[in-house]
Write an enzyme that holds these catalytic residues in place. Structure first.
Site, PDB file in Angstrom:
ATOM      1  N   HIS A 101      -9.914 -10.503  11.494  1.00 26.95           N
ATOM      2  CA  HIS A 101      -9.878  -9.341  10.614  1.00 26.95           C
ATOM      3  C   HIS A 101      -9.120  -9.802   9.374  1.00 26.95           C
ATOM      4  O   HIS A 101      -8.335 -10.756   9.439  1.00 26.95           O
ATOM      5  CB  HIS A 101      -9.118  -8.188  11.276  1.00 26.95           C
ATOM      6  CG  HIS A 101      -9.811  -7.627  12.481  1.00 26.95           C
ATOM      7  ND1 HIS A 101      -9.250  -7.650  13.738  1.00 26.95           N
ATOM      8  CD2 HIS A 101     -11.023  -7.036  12.609  1.00 26.95           C
ATOM      9  CE1 HIS A 101     -10.085  -7.080  14.591  1.00 26.95           C
ATOM     10  NE2 HIS A 101     -11.178  -6.702  13.935  1.00 26.95           N
ATOM     11  N   ASP A 107      -5.621 -10.065  10.202  1.00 28.07           N
ATOM     12  CA  ASP A 107      -5.253 -11.166  11.125  1.00 28.07           C
ATOM     13  C   ASP A 107      -4.999 -12.406  10.272  1.00 28.07           C
ATOM     14  O   ASP A 107      -4.100 -13.197  10.546  1.00 28.07           O
ATOM     15  CB  ASP A 107      -6.402 -11.519  12.090  1.00 28.07           C
ATOM     16  CG  ASP A 107      -6.713 -10.423  13.081  1.00 28.07           C
ATOM     17  OD1 ASP A 107      -5.774  -9.760  13.550  1.00 28.07           O
ATOM     18  OD2 ASP A 107      -7.909 -10.236  13.398  1.00 28.07           O
ATOM     19  N   GLU A 110     -22.226  -4.945  12.569  1.00 31.57           N
ATOM     20  CA  GLU A 110     -22.036  -4.853  14.030  1.00 31.57           C
ATOM     21  C   GLU A 110     -22.219  -3.396  14.441  1.00 31.57           C
ATOM     22  O   GLU A 110     -21.287  -2.604  14.346  1.00 31.57           O
ATOM     23  CB  GLU A 110     -20.627  -5.355  14.406  1.00 31.57           C
ATOM     24  CG  GLU A 110     -20.357  -5.263  15.900  1.00 31.57           C
ATOM     25  CD  GLU A 110     -18.966  -5.760  16.306  1.00 31.57           C
ATOM     26  OE1 GLU A 110     -18.252  -6.362  15.469  1.00 31.57           O
ATOM     27  OE2 GLU A 110     -18.594  -5.540  17.463  1.00 31.57           O
TER      28      GLU A 110
HETATM   29  C1  GLO Z   1     -15.029  -2.704  18.776  1.00 29.62           C
HETATM   30  C2  GLO Z   1     -15.584  -3.869  18.102  1.00 29.62           C
HETATM   31  C3  GLO Z   1     -14.530  -4.765  17.477  1.00 29.62           C
HETATM   32  C4  GLO Z   1     -15.149  -5.638  16.416  1.00 29.62           C
HETATM   33  C5  GLO Z   1     -14.121  -6.398  15.636  1.00 29.62           C
HETATM   34  C6  GLO Z   1     -14.740  -7.191  14.510  1.00 29.62           C
HETATM   35  O1  GLO Z   1     -15.671  -1.984  19.475  1.00 29.62           O
HETATM   36  O2  GLO Z   1     -16.371  -4.598  18.995  1.00 29.62           O
HETATM   37  O3  GLO Z   1     -13.898  -5.551  18.454  1.00 29.62           O
HETATM   38  O4  GLO Z   1     -16.039  -6.537  16.974  1.00 29.62           O
HETATM   39  O5  GLO Z   1     -13.180  -5.517  15.134  1.00 29.62           O
HETATM   40  O6  GLO Z   1     -14.994  -6.369  13.434  1.00 29.62           O
HETATM   41 MG    MG Z   2     -17.267  -6.506  18.752  1.00 31.82          MG
END
Ligand code: GLO
Ligand code: MG
Length: 346
Positions: free
Chosen positions: A51, A54, A176
């Site tokens: 992140h 991070d 994502e």
């Molecule tokens: C939560 C997500 C989280 C993301 C991470 C990267 O449900 O899976 O872990 O993958 O923050 O953006």
């Molecule tokens: Mg994830």
């Protein structure tokens, strides 16, 4: 025939979590970044996900110049350890500014904050030597459907993606999707939505997707189908393997823990589409169970990798000829048993 893929593995600092949940405090001590980096190497992982905060802790308190300076220092540190930064993701869901969402907030000022922070994430990624920006659109949705317009939110998401694409001509945006949690309903719940919204942006070929097994399962879908679909478009650029026992809170269980067959089919889909051949990493977005003792801190990662590699063997040794004959005969009854016998070790 193409040579078998040598998979490379990746993990994020948040995957060494301490066991806190909404109902109780942490159960393991927090580990330092250095400890996590050493653990990652010990496990044979080659890359780390970040992140923005991070990569640069307490990012909100630092000037733009200071943020870039620290990102540069981190890159040196990673180079020294032989570890690659796979991606950087703006952690928009933590900030007081994004309580009502980031890019889709009803407040214009907060939308600006979300876009500016995302641009800064791209700058950090550039320093870390990666063009991959992961967008988990955590709070881009609603707790109450009447509080926002879905049509307007789609427009706002496209505007935000466009602003990021314009900011850097190399950056690739990797959405994502997740259907719920923390929101009641998210605006981009599936891979289909992610790939569709990519088409509305100024540079669709730089907008792709990341599949997380648990997120597909929470959407009621088979992650293997999501993998096949995304890869048919050449758009699976990253992967969060884990497991999920039905429609519950996001459990982030070790890969294969809840449903070995569903895990097997994900590995088969990765193999048949050549995931990893263009340098993509396999990440495990898994967390230790709350009950995990400190001395077993790395088991969820090590076990996920072991299961993955065992399933790669199982995918490669699958009795394809026998399966094809059964398929030709429409004997799915015995095909089912063939899969089970294969997984059980016969
Ligand atoms: C939560 C997500 C989280 C993301 C991470 C990267 O449900 O899976 O872990 O993958 O923050 O953006
Ligand atoms: Mg994830």
């Amino acid at each position: 025939m193409a040579k078998p893929t040598q998979y490379r593995f990746c993990v994020g600092p948040w995957n060494f979590s301490e066991g806190g949940d909404p109902y109780g405090p942490t159960t393991r001590p927090a580990k330092t970044f250095d400890w996590k980096l050493a653990a990652l190497k010990e496990l044979g992982f080659e890359a780390m996900m970040f992140h923005d905060d991070d990569a640069v802790p307490e990012i909100g308190t630092k000037s733009a110049a200071q943020v870039l300076k620290e990102a540069k220092e981190l890159k040196k540190r990673l180079d020294g350890e032989g570890i690659v930064a796979e991606m950087v993701a703006p952690r928009l869901w933590f900030a007081p500014e994004t309580i009502d969402g980031g890019y889709t907030s009803n407040d214009k000022k907060q939308r600006r904050y979300a876009i500016d922070r995302s641009k800064q994430t791209i700058d950090i990624a550039r320093e870390l030597g990666t063009d991959l920006i992961v967008l988990w659109l955590a709070r881009e949705g609603t707790y109450l459907r009447e509080s926002k317009s879905g049509a307007r939110s789609t427009e706002l998401l496209v505007e935000a993606l466009d602003a990021m694409l314009k900011h850097d001509k190399q950056a690739r945006l990797c959405i994502e999707p997740k259907p719920n949690e923390p929101m009641d309903h998210a605006y981009i719940p599936t891979i289909g939505h992610a790939l569709a919204i990519a088409q509305l942006t100024r540079d669709p070929k730089r907008v792709g997707a990341l599949i997380e097994s648990a997120h597909s399962i929470l959407a009621g879908l088979d992650p293997a189908d999501e993998i096949d679909f995304a890869m048919s478009f050449g758009k699976l650029w990253s992967l969060h393997l884990n497991d999920q026992n039905g429609l519950k809170f996001d459990q982030d269980k070790p890969f294969g823990s809840a449903n070995l067959r569903v895990a097997f089919n994900q590995v088969r889909a990765l193999e048949r589409n050549g995931y990893g051949r263009k340098g993509e990493y396999v990440a495990f977005d898994v967390h230790p169970f709350r009950t995990t003792r400190e001395e077993h801190f790395l088991k969820h990662l090590d076990n996920s990798k072991k299961t993955f590699l065992r399933l790669v063997e199982k995918a490669r040794s699958f009795p394809t000829k026998e399966a094809d004959a059964l398929i030709a005969d429409r004997n799915y009854q015995d095909l089912d048993q063939l899969v089970l016998e294969h997984l059980m070790g016969k």
